[in-house]
Design an enzyme around this catalytic site. Structure first.
Site, PDB file in Angstrom:
ATOM      1  N   LYS A 115       0.826  -1.214   0.000  1.00 26.59           N
ATOM      2  CA  LYS A 115       0.000   0.000   0.000  1.00 26.59           C
ATOM      3  C   LYS A 115       0.856   1.259   0.000  1.00 26.59           C
ATOM      4  CE  LYS A 115      -4.521  -1.552   1.271  1.00 26.59           C
ATOM      5  NZ  LYS A 115      -5.704  -1.490   2.101  1.00 26.59           N
ATOM      6  N   LYS A 197      -3.771 -10.223  -6.404  1.00 25.09           N
ATOM      7  CA  LYS A 197      -5.042 -10.433  -5.701  1.00 25.09           C
ATOM      8  C   LYS A 197      -6.129  -9.522  -6.276  1.00 25.09           C
ATOM      9  CE  LYS A 197      -6.104  -8.372  -1.809  1.00 25.09           C
ATOM     10  NZ  LYS A 197      -6.802  -7.988  -0.570  1.00 25.09           N
ATOM     11  N   LYS A 200     -10.689  -4.466  -4.054  1.00 27.33           N
ATOM     12  CA  LYS A 200     -11.763  -3.503  -4.328  1.00 27.33           C
ATOM     13  C   LYS A 200     -11.226  -2.145  -4.769  1.00 27.33           C
ATOM     14  CE  LYS A 200     -13.165  -3.704   0.346  1.00 27.33           C
ATOM     15  NZ  LYS A 200     -12.021  -3.574   1.262  1.00 27.33           N
TER      16      LYS A 200
END
Ligand code: AQP
Length: 333
Positions: A115, A197, A200
């Site tokens: 992230k 992965k 969202k």
């Protein structure tokens, strides 16, 4: 464990529209604990702000996520369903646990590395200490099991380390939790890049199937899914695209990999992708219609948020007060 009853806890961030990864890896599996466990399922809005959110979108998605919990069959009589920021003990225990977590441990978290690479302009301290707040979420309820997708296992492992460390200094404080992975669907991959992965927050809309996508969109996205060279429908690490589609088909039909390989023997990728799209759309249709019903009744959702927060607070307060007492904080009743 609270008294004699085992506890299941999990949460989902309202950080975007939920995907079939969130559904198959986590939410769908919450229900199986409802009968025998005391269950707490939370909309973790405090985690979502580690990445910048538009306030109106965050608020809307918080309602939507709760409506999805209900639509996925979580009965509010049997499960405590609530919003994290409405139970202030999460943040308070989070601070305390920060003082029992090592900088080096947090530096090793792969989600932080991913992230911070994706949000290089906003590598805030919250992004770094996110797993500590997650540990507080779990430990507040004396949780035994945490149903999560594989990407969250590292955080649950850290939570165990923090709890063990705390228990060594202050014995018998926390139950040590275990991550529970879905038998099938613990890691659903992106349709555009099957090495990654499904997330969202992926900017590529074609990489992700959302739980609320309509039938045509679902089928179109699967038709476009990246597959591998060759034409065989076979589960094989060398064929991550096809293998991911086989996993999704298996999750929605309950068929085994061997059965699926037999079913599509001699058929091409086109037929297979269409079939995956159709079973996914069929399986989600019920959830979608129940979701629309729950979402249309805002007053009912708010009543649930209030009731859920009161229920959760009762248990959270007990653990927090125990921790504060052990630490030596003055408590005057
Ligand atoms: N692709 C996935 N396959 C299986 N399980 C998954 N989960 C997430 N993606 C997959 C599981 O869903 C639960 C809720 O996830 P989260 O909201 O806490 O955030 P996340 O793990 O960071 O999921 P996303 O979709 O990738 O969100 P963003 O893009 O906001 O970071 C967890 O149990 C997770 O394991």
């Amino acid at each position: 464990m609270f008294g004699e009853q085992k506890v299941s806890f999990s949460g989902v961030q309202p950080s975007g529209n939920l995907t079939i990864g969130n559904y198959l890896g986590a939410i769908r599996n919450f229900k199986e604990y409802s009968e025998q466990y005391k269950t707490f399922y939370c909309v973790v809005d405090e985690h979502a702000i580690t990445v910048r959110q538009v306030p109106a979108d965050l608020r809307r998605r918080t309602y939507e996520t709760l409506a999805l919990y209900l639509a996925c069959g979580l009965d509010p009589q049997k499960n405590t369903l609530y919003v994290q920021s409405m139970v202030h003990e999460h943040a308070e225990l989070g601070w305390i646990l920060n003082c029992f977590t090592m900088f080096g441990e947090l530096s090793r978290m792969t989600q932080f590395k991913d992230k911070s690479a994706r949000h290089a302009d906003n590598i805030n301290a919250g992004l770094f200490t996110y797993p500590v707040l997650m540990a507080a979420d779990i430990l507040l309820y004396q949780t035994d099991v945490v149903p999560v997708g594989i990407d969250q296992v590292q955080h649950v492992e850290l939570c165990r380390d923090i709890a063990n460390r705390f228990n060594q200094i202050y014995p018998d404080t926390f139950t040590i939790p275990t991550a529970m992975l879905a038998k099938n669907g613990k890691k659903i991959m992106s349709l555009a890049d099957p090495e990654k992965k499904m997330s969202k927050s992926d900017e590529n809309q074609n990489a992700v199937v959302y739980i609320l996508d309509d039938r045509d969109t679902i089928i179109r996205k699967f038709k476009r899914a990246v597959t591998d060279s060759g034409s065989e429908i076979r589960f094989d690490p060398q064929k991550p695209g096809v293998s991911n589609l086989i996993t999704i088909y298996s999750c929605f039909t309950g068929k085994s990999i061997e059965e699926i390989e037999r079913e599509f023997e001699g058929k091409g990728y086109g037929d297979f992708k269409l079939a995956v799209g159709e079973v996914t759309a069929d399986a989600l249709a019920d959830v979608q219609s129940r979701y629309r019903e729950f979402l249309s009744d805002k007053a009912q959702l708010e009543a649930q948020m209030k009731r859920g927060a009161e229920e959760a607070s009762y248990y959270a307060r007990r653990t927090l007060s125990k921790v504060q007492k052990k630490l030596g904080f003055v408590q005057i009743h």
